[in-house]
Design a protein around this motif. Structure first.
Motif, PDB file in Angstrom:
ATOM      1  N   CYS A 134     -84.237  11.249  63.929  1.00 47.20           N
ATOM      2  CA  CYS A 134     -85.154  10.725  64.943  1.00 47.20           C
ATOM      3  C   CYS A 134     -86.576  10.650  64.395  1.00 47.20           C
ATOM      4  O   CYS A 134     -87.261   9.638  64.565  1.00 47.20           O
TER       5      CYS A 134
ATOM      6  N   CYS B 209     -88.752   7.230  64.047  1.00 46.60           N
ATOM      7  CA  CYS B 209     -89.995   7.079  64.802  1.00 46.60           C
ATOM      8  C   CYS B 209     -91.208   6.976  63.882  1.00 46.60           C
ATOM      9  O   CYS B 209     -92.173   6.292  64.217  1.00 46.60           O
TER      10      CYS B 209
ATOM     11  N   HIS C 177     -92.532   3.647  63.111  1.00 41.24           N
ATOM     12  CA  HIS C 177     -93.143   2.881  64.208  1.00 41.24           C
ATOM     13  C   HIS C 177     -94.379   3.591  64.740  1.00 41.24           C
ATOM     14  O   HIS C 177     -94.698   3.514  65.927  1.00 41.24           O
ATOM     15  N   GLU C 178     -95.075   4.304  63.866  1.00 39.23           N
ATOM     16  CA  GLU C 178     -96.191   5.141  64.316  1.00 39.23           C
ATOM     17  C   GLU C 178     -97.393   4.359  64.846  1.00 39.23           C
ATOM     18  O   GLU C 178     -98.323   4.957  65.357  1.00 39.23           O
TER      19      GLU C 178
ATOM     20  N   HIS D 174     -97.165   2.716  67.366  1.00 43.78           N
ATOM     21  CA  HIS D 174     -96.965   2.934  68.806  1.00 43.78           C
ATOM     22  C   HIS D 174     -97.189   4.421  69.084  1.00 43.78           C
ATOM     23  O   HIS D 174     -96.590   5.274  68.441  1.00 43.78           O
ATOM     24  N   GLU D 175     -98.050   4.708  70.026  1.00 46.77           N
ATOM     25  CA  GLU D 175     -98.403   6.099  70.329  1.00 46.77           C
ATOM     26  C   GLU D 175     -97.171   6.941  70.659  1.00 46.77           C
ATOM     27  O   GLU D 175     -97.032   8.066  70.175  1.00 46.77           O
ATOM     28  N   HIS D 176     -96.263   6.409  71.480  1.00 53.09           N
ATOM     29  CA  HIS D 176     -95.099   7.200  71.868  1.00 53.09           C
ATOM     30  C   HIS D 176     -94.199   7.498  70.667  1.00 53.09           C
ATOM     31  O   HIS D 176     -93.584   8.555  70.591  1.00 53.09           O
ATOM     32  N   CYS D 177     -94.143   6.603  69.695  1.00 59.24           N
ATOM     33  CA  CYS D 177     -93.338   6.841  68.491  1.00 59.24           C
ATOM     34  C   CYS D 177     -93.995   7.896  67.596  1.00 59.24           C
ATOM     35  O   CYS D 177     -93.303   8.730  67.002  1.00 59.24           O
ATOM     36  N   ARG D 178     -95.316   7.878  67.510  1.00 59.48           N
ATOM     37  CA  ARG D 178     -96.033   8.879  66.724  1.00 59.48           C
ATOM     38  C   ARG D 178     -95.784  10.261  67.307  1.00 59.48           C
ATOM     39  O   ARG D 178     -95.470  11.217  66.593  1.00 59.48           O
ATOM     40  N   ILE D 179     -95.879  10.365  68.629  1.00 66.91           N
ATOM     41  CA  ILE D 179     -95.642  11.646  69.307  1.00 66.91           C
ATOM     42  C   ILE D 179     -94.194  12.088  69.099  1.00 66.91           C
ATOM     43  O   ILE D 179     -93.927  13.251  68.785  1.00 66.91           O
ATOM     44  N   CYS D 180     -93.277  11.177  69.261  1.00 70.37           N
ATOM     45  CA  CYS D 180     -91.857  11.492  69.085  1.00 70.37           C
ATOM     46  C   CYS D 180     -91.587  11.979  67.659  1.00 70.37           C
ATOM     47  O   CYS D 180     -90.863  12.961  67.462  1.00 70.37           O
TER      48      CYS D 180
ATOM     49  N   CYS E 126     -90.100  15.662  66.945  1.00 68.14           N
ATOM     50  CA  CYS E 126     -88.806  15.769  66.280  1.00 68.14           C
ATOM     51  C   CYS E 126     -88.923  16.513  64.952  1.00 68.14           C
ATOM     52  O   CYS E 126     -88.036  17.296  64.598  1.00 68.14           O
TER      53      CYS E 126
END
Length: 58
Positions: free
Chosen positions: A23, A27, A30-31, A33-39, A43
């Motif tokens: 994961c 992710c 795709h950093e 995108h804020e949600h992908c950076r956080i994910c 993870c």
């Protein structure tokens, strides 16, 4: 003495670590995108924590 049920926590944590690593790698791609950076961060942290727990099992 090691019993079969003693292996279950290790197996669960190993599976979790593998899933979290996969994961995080996905992710991280795709950093922008804020949600992908956080994910990716969460993870990665989960993967490290699973590794620490496995180490503590002995």
């Amino acid at each position: 003495m090691t019993y079969e049920h003693d292996k279950q926590p290790r197996a669960v944590l190993q599976a979790c670590a593998v899933a979290c690593k996969s994961c995080a790698e996905e992710c991280a791609g795709h950093e922008s995108h804020e949600h992908c950076r956080i994910c990716a961060e969460v993870c990665s942290r989960c993967e490290r924590t699973c590794g620490e727990l496995i180490d503590n099992l002995g």
